[in-house]
Write a protein that holds these residues in place. Sequence first.
Motif, PDB file in Angstrom:
ATOM      1  N   LYS A  90      47.303  33.868  24.074  1.00  0.00           N
ATOM      2  CA  LYS A  90      46.141  33.351  24.809  1.00  0.00           C
ATOM      3  C   LYS A  90      45.661  34.371  25.848  1.00  0.00           C
ATOM      4  CE  LYS A  90      44.557  29.317  27.288  1.00  0.00           C
ATOM      5  NZ  LYS A  90      44.319  27.967  26.919  1.00  0.00           N
ATOM      6  N   GLN A  91      46.613  34.986  26.541  1.00  0.00           N
ATOM      7  CA  GLN A  91      46.279  35.981  27.566  1.00  0.00           C
ATOM      8  C   GLN A  91      45.554  37.178  26.929  1.00  0.00           C
ATOM      9  OE1 GLN A  91      49.712  37.564  29.618  1.00  0.00           O
ATOM     10  NE2 GLN A  91      48.530  38.102  31.433  1.00  0.00           N
ATOM     11  N   LEU A  92      46.084  37.682  25.811  1.00  0.00           N
ATOM     12  CA  LEU A  92      45.432  38.788  25.101  1.00  0.00           C
ATOM     13  C   LEU A  92      44.032  38.374  24.662  1.00  0.00           C
ATOM     14  CD1 LEU A  92      48.143  40.378  22.791  1.00  0.00           C
ATOM     15  CD2 LEU A  92      46.605  41.616  24.311  1.00  0.00           C
ATOM     16  N   GLY A  93      43.924  37.167  24.134  1.00  0.00           N
ATOM     17  CA  GLY A  93      42.628  36.653  23.695  1.00  0.00           C
ATOM     18  C   GLY A  93      41.613  36.618  24.825  1.00  0.00           C
ATOM     19  N   GLN A  94      42.044  36.148  25.992  1.00  0.00           N
ATOM     20  CA  GLN A  94      41.136  36.067  27.144  1.00  0.00           C
ATOM     21  C   GLN A  94      40.714  37.454  27.617  1.00  0.00           C
ATOM     22  OE1 GLN A  94      43.596  33.622  29.697  1.00  0.00           O
ATOM     23  NE2 GLN A  94      42.502  31.755  29.129  1.00  0.00           N
ATOM     24  N   ILE A  95      41.666  38.382  27.684  1.00  0.00           N
ATOM     25  CA  ILE A  95      41.347  39.746  28.119  1.00  0.00           C
ATOM     26  C   ILE A  95      40.323  40.355  27.166  1.00  0.00           C
ATOM     27  CG2 ILE A  95      42.262  42.106  28.340  1.00  0.00           C
ATOM     28  CD1 ILE A  95      44.924  40.790  29.344  1.00  0.00           C
ATOM     29  N   LEU A  96      40.572  40.225  25.862  1.00  0.00           N
ATOM     30  CA  LEU A  96      39.709  40.865  24.870  1.00  0.00           C
ATOM     31  C   LEU A  96      38.339  40.198  24.759  1.00  0.00           C
ATOM     32  CD1 LEU A  96      42.404  41.662  22.180  1.00  0.00           C
ATOM     33  CD2 LEU A  96      41.324  43.242  23.778  1.00  0.00           C
TER      34      LEU A  96
ATOM     35  N   PRO B 288      54.849  42.656  31.155  1.00  0.00           N
ATOM     36  CA  PRO B 288      53.690  41.770  31.273  1.00  0.00           C
ATOM     37  C   PRO B 288      52.377  42.535  31.118  1.00  0.00           C
ATOM     38  CG  PRO B 288      54.708  42.119  33.424  1.00  0.00           C
ATOM     39  CD  PRO B 288      55.577  42.793  32.405  1.00  0.00           C
ATOM     40  N   LEU B 289      51.398  41.860  30.543  1.00  0.00           N
ATOM     41  CA  LEU B 289      50.126  42.497  30.220  1.00  0.00           C
ATOM     42  C   LEU B 289      49.340  42.874  31.476  1.00  0.00           C
ATOM     43  CD1 LEU B 289      48.980  40.177  27.306  1.00  0.00           C
ATOM     44  CD2 LEU B 289      50.147  42.372  27.144  1.00  0.00           C
ATOM     45  N   ASP B 290      48.819  44.086  31.457  1.00  0.00           N
ATOM     46  CA  ASP B 290      47.961  44.569  32.524  1.00  0.00           C
ATOM     47  C   ASP B 290      46.568  44.716  31.905  1.00  0.00           C
ATOM     48  OD1 ASP B 290      46.477  47.042  33.587  1.00  0.00           O
ATOM     49  OD2 ASP B 290      47.935  46.692  35.186  1.00  0.00           O
ATOM     50  N   ARG B 291      45.617  43.949  32.387  1.00  0.00           N
ATOM     51  CA  ARG B 291      44.261  43.905  31.807  1.00  0.00           C
ATOM     52  C   ARG B 291      43.686  45.298  31.564  1.00  0.00           C
ATOM     53  NH1 ARG B 291      39.337  41.358  31.236  1.00  0.00           N
ATOM     54  NH2 ARG B 291      37.614  42.669  31.907  1.00  0.00           N
ATOM     55  N   LYS B 292      43.752  46.152  32.588  1.00  0.00           N
ATOM     56  CA  LYS B 292      43.174  47.486  32.498  1.00  0.00           C
ATOM     57  C   LYS B 292      43.847  48.307  31.390  1.00  0.00           C
ATOM     58  CE  LYS B 292      41.822  51.317  35.449  1.00  0.00           C
ATOM     59  NZ  LYS B 292      42.627  52.388  35.980  1.00  0.00           N
ATOM     60  N   LYS B 293      45.188  48.262  31.348  1.00  0.00           N
ATOM     61  CA  LYS B 293      45.926  49.035  30.335  1.00  0.00           C
ATOM     62  C   LYS B 293      45.658  48.508  28.929  1.00  0.00           C
ATOM     63  CE  LYS B 293      49.668  51.476  32.503  1.00  0.00           C
ATOM     64  NZ  LYS B 293      49.846  51.059  33.888  1.00  0.00           N
ATOM     65  N   VAL B 294      45.608  47.181  28.784  1.00  0.00           N
ATOM     66  CA  VAL B 294      45.326  46.579  27.473  1.00  0.00           C
ATOM     67  C   VAL B 294      43.983  47.095  26.961  1.00  0.00           C
ATOM     68  CG1 VAL B 294      44.718  44.406  26.297  1.00  0.00           C
ATOM     69  CG2 VAL B 294      46.710  44.490  27.805  1.00  0.00           C
ATOM     70  N   LEU B 295      42.956  47.015  27.805  1.00  0.00           N
ATOM     71  CA  LEU B 295      41.612  47.443  27.395  1.00  0.00           C
ATOM     72  C   LEU B 295      41.546  48.946  27.122  1.00  0.00           C
ATOM     73  CD1 LEU B 295      39.551  45.154  29.780  1.00  0.00           C
ATOM     74  CD2 LEU B 295      39.804  44.905  27.302  1.00  0.00           C
TER      75      LEU B 295
END
Length: 144
Positions: A38-44, A129-136
Amino acid sequence: MRTTQDYPTINDRPPEGKKDDGTAFRVLVVDDSMFVAKQLGQILTSEGYEIVATAADGKEGVEKYKELCPNVDLVTMDITMPKMDGITALEQIIDFDKNAKVVMVSALGKEELVKKSLMVGAKSYIIKPLDRKKVLERIAKVLQ
């Protein structure tokens, strides 16, 4: 009531999740943790990416990839999952489509598994844990 037109944005830029033709990059999220998926989905989706499907384990991830191919631009793949782990699923996806773009998602301390997945064919990795900036950043780099 004010609308977004009332607030011009200073750093107006196109969302990263869009291709040059304006269509969204399509992502398959494979993770046994509903929270992470869900977190990945929201970030993307916040950047314009389209989540075409999610899968709760590697076996389901491979099945969904085969079903949706060629309409998947990228797969995010958890490494540690029940039924079929992410590395085995990665191998099967690469066997099916050698041009598949897969980004592994791993918890800290799993460096050996991350290295193995990169040797098998993963294009990059993201640490939880996911970091929004790094994921993107990592996903945009893989899709360039």
